[in-house]
Each structure stands twice: as C-alpha cells, then as structure tokens.
Motif scaffolding. Sequence first.
Motif, PDB file in Angstrom:
ATOM      1  N   MET A 172      17.460   9.980  19.827  1.00  0.00           N
ATOM      2  CA  MET A 172      16.092  10.435  19.861  1.00  0.00           C
ATOM      3  C   MET A 172      15.450  10.156  18.513  1.00  0.00           C
ATOM      4  N   SER A 173      14.214   9.808  18.527  1.00  0.00           N
ATOM      5  CA  SER A 173      13.496   9.591  17.277  1.00  0.00           C
ATOM      6  C   SER A 173      12.068  10.097  17.429  1.00  0.00           C
ATOM      7  N   LYS A 174      11.471  10.376  16.292  1.00  0.00           N
ATOM      8  CA  LYS A 174      10.084  10.833  16.256  1.00  0.00           C
ATOM      9  C   LYS A 174       9.304   9.897  15.360  1.00  0.00           C
ATOM     10  N   GLN A 175       8.097   9.649  15.730  1.00  0.00           N
ATOM     11  CA  GLN A 175       7.240   8.818  14.905  1.00  0.00           C
ATOM     12  C   GLN A 175       6.438   9.719  13.979  1.00  0.00           C
ATOM     13  N   ILE A 176       6.405   9.356  12.691  1.00  0.00           N
ATOM     14  CA  ILE A 176       5.613  10.107  11.717  1.00  0.00           C
ATOM     15  C   ILE A 176       4.764   9.126  10.929  1.00  0.00           C
ATOM     16  N   ALA A 177       3.733   9.642  10.337  1.00  0.00           N
ATOM     17  CA  ALA A 177       2.882   8.832   9.469  1.00  0.00           C
ATOM     18  C   ALA A 177       3.023   9.369   8.052  1.00  0.00           C
ATOM     19  N   VAL A 178       3.191   8.467   7.105  1.00  0.00           N
ATOM     20  CA  VAL A 178       3.269   8.858   5.705  1.00  0.00           C
ATOM     21  C   VAL A 178       2.312   8.000   4.900  1.00  0.00           C
ATOM     22  N   ARG A 179       1.813   8.571   3.839  1.00  0.00           N
ATOM     23  CA  ARG A 179       0.925   7.836   2.946  1.00  0.00           C
ATOM     24  C   ARG A 179       1.740   7.480   1.711  1.00  0.00           C
ATOM     25  N   LEU A 180       1.807   6.181   1.406  1.00  0.00           N
ATOM     26  CA  LEU A 180       2.576   5.689   0.264  1.00  0.00           C
ATOM     27  C   LEU A 180       1.675   4.938  -0.692  1.00  0.00           C
ATOM     28  N   PRO A 181       2.019   4.965  -1.974  1.00  0.00           N
ATOM     29  CA  PRO A 181       1.255   4.170  -2.941  1.00  0.00           C
ATOM     30  C   PRO A 181       1.365   2.682  -2.610  1.00  0.00           C
ATOM     31  N   ASP A 182       0.333   1.941  -2.941  1.00  0.00           N
ATOM     32  CA  ASP A 182       0.277   0.506  -2.644  1.00  0.00           C
ATOM     33  C   ASP A 182       1.500  -0.242  -3.160  1.00  0.00           C
ATOM     34  N   GLU A 183       1.967   0.105  -4.373  1.00  0.00           N
ATOM     35  CA  GLU A 183       3.100  -0.646  -4.944  1.00  0.00           C
ATOM     36  C   GLU A 183       4.381  -0.425  -4.147  1.00  0.00           C
ATOM     37  N   LEU A 184       4.560   0.763  -3.561  1.00  0.00           N
ATOM     38  CA  LEU A 184       5.740   0.983  -2.722  1.00  0.00           C
ATOM     39  C   LEU A 184       5.631   0.215  -1.414  1.00  0.00           C
ATOM     40  N   VAL A 185       4.440   0.183  -0.824  1.00  0.00           N
ATOM     41  CA  VAL A 185       4.244  -0.587   0.403  1.00  0.00           C
ATOM     42  C   VAL A 185       4.475  -2.070   0.137  1.00  0.00           C
ATOM     43  N   ASP A 186       3.990  -2.552  -1.011  1.00  0.00           N
ATOM     44  CA  ASP A 186       4.218  -3.957  -1.370  1.00  0.00           C
ATOM     45  C   ASP A 186       5.713  -4.241  -1.514  1.00  0.00           C
ATOM     46  N   PHE A 187       6.454  -3.300  -2.114  1.00  0.00           N
ATOM     47  CA  PHE A 187       7.897  -3.457  -2.265  1.00  0.00           C
ATOM     48  C   PHE A 187       8.579  -3.507  -0.898  1.00  0.00           C
ATOM     49  N   VAL A 188       8.226  -2.569  -0.023  1.00  0.00           N
ATOM     50  CA  VAL A 188       8.807  -2.520   1.325  1.00  0.00           C
ATOM     51  C   VAL A 188       8.483  -3.806   2.075  1.00  0.00           C
ATOM     52  N   ASP A 189       7.234  -4.232   2.011  1.00  0.00           N
ATOM     53  CA  ASP A 189       6.840  -5.460   2.701  1.00  0.00           C
ATOM     54  C   ASP A 189       7.571  -6.674   2.130  1.00  0.00           C
ATOM     55  N   GLY A 190       7.847  -6.667   0.832  1.00  0.00           N
ATOM     56  CA  GLY A 190       8.610  -7.755   0.233  1.00  0.00           C
ATOM     57  C   GLY A 190      10.029  -7.812   0.774  1.00  0.00           C
ATOM     58  N   LEU A 191      10.655  -6.642   0.948  1.00  0.00           N
ATOM     59  CA  LEU A 191      12.003  -6.600   1.523  1.00  0.00           C
ATOM     60  C   LEU A 191      12.013  -7.133   2.953  1.00  0.00           C
ATOM     61  N   VAL A 192      11.016  -6.732   3.716  1.00  0.00           N
ATOM     62  CA  VAL A 192      10.929  -7.191   5.101  1.00  0.00           C
ATOM     63  C   VAL A 192      10.608  -8.683   5.145  1.00  0.00           C
ATOM     64  N   GLY A 193       9.680  -9.106   4.308  1.00  0.00           N
ATOM     65  CA  GLY A 193       9.282 -10.520   4.280  1.00  0.00           C
ATOM     66  C   GLY A 193      10.393 -11.451   3.852  1.00  0.00           C
ATOM     67  N   SER A 194      11.277 -10.963   2.985  1.00  0.00           N
ATOM     68  CA  SER A 194      12.384 -11.794   2.505  1.00  0.00           C
ATOM     69  C   SER A 194      13.544 -11.834   3.498  1.00  0.00           C
ATOM     70  N   GLY A 195      13.480 -10.997   4.519  1.00  0.00           N
ATOM     71  CA  GLY A 195      14.561 -10.935   5.488  1.00  0.00           C
ATOM     72  C   GLY A 195      15.665  -9.965   5.100  1.00  0.00           C
ATOM     73  N   ALA A 196      15.509  -9.270   3.965  1.00  0.00           N
ATOM     74  CA  ALA A 196      16.522  -8.310   3.530  1.00  0.00           C
ATOM     75  C   ALA A 196      16.580  -7.101   4.466  1.00  0.00           C
ATOM     76  N   GLU A 197      15.484  -6.797   5.113  1.00  0.00           N
ATOM     77  CA  GLU A 197      15.419  -5.692   6.080  1.00  0.00           C
ATOM     78  C   GLU A 197      14.663  -6.159   7.317  1.00  0.00           C
ATOM     79  N   ARG A 198      14.958  -5.503   8.453  1.00  0.00           N
ATOM     80  CA  ARG A 198      14.325  -5.895   9.716  1.00  0.00           C
ATOM     81  C   ARG A 198      12.878  -5.437   9.822  1.00  0.00           C
ATOM     82  N   SER A 199      12.602  -4.252   9.259  1.00  0.00           N
ATOM     83  CA  SER A 199      11.287  -3.652   9.445  1.00  0.00           C
ATOM     84  C   SER A 199      11.014  -2.633   8.353  1.00  0.00           C
TER      85      SER A 199
END
Length: 77
Positions: free
Chosen positions: A1-28
């Motif tokens: 079971m999982s729940k969907q939540i919304a969180v607000r993150l600073p732009d630099e953290l979102v950029d970091f997360v997107d970089g991991l996903v974009g590089s293929g290091a993470e799926r999503s």
Amino acid sequence: MSKQIAVRLPDELVDFVDGLVGSGAERSRAAVVIRALERERRRAVAARDAEILARSGPDPDLAGLADYAAARPSDLD
C-alpha cells in the motif's frame, strides 16, 4: 500500500533529484525520495540502538568475543 503526498522542496534539491533521474542513477523522483527516507529511518533506528547500548553498558557475555575479534587480522581494506 502506498499514499501519495505533496511536498515543497527548494529548487536546488529538485534540481539535484532531477539530475539523478536524468542521469539514470534513479528511476524516478519518488525513488530518490524513498531511498533518502529509508536511509534516514535506518539512521534514526541506529541512533536509538546506540543510545540504548550506551545506557546498558557492555554485555559481559560478548566482551570476550569483541576482544577476540579486535585481535584478529582483517582482510578488509
């Protein structure tokens, strides 16, 4: 079971997360957040365990084993 939540993150953290996903290091983005939260949960459990061990002191039954293991050569680098 999982729940969907919304969180607000600073732009630099979102950029970091997107970089991991974009590089293929993470799926999503979710995979990055799950991995980070699981790591934080393990850290909190380990900190709690360390506090319990610090309060209880050394286990006399295991003290000899610890001394023996410390004296053995290790092949770990």
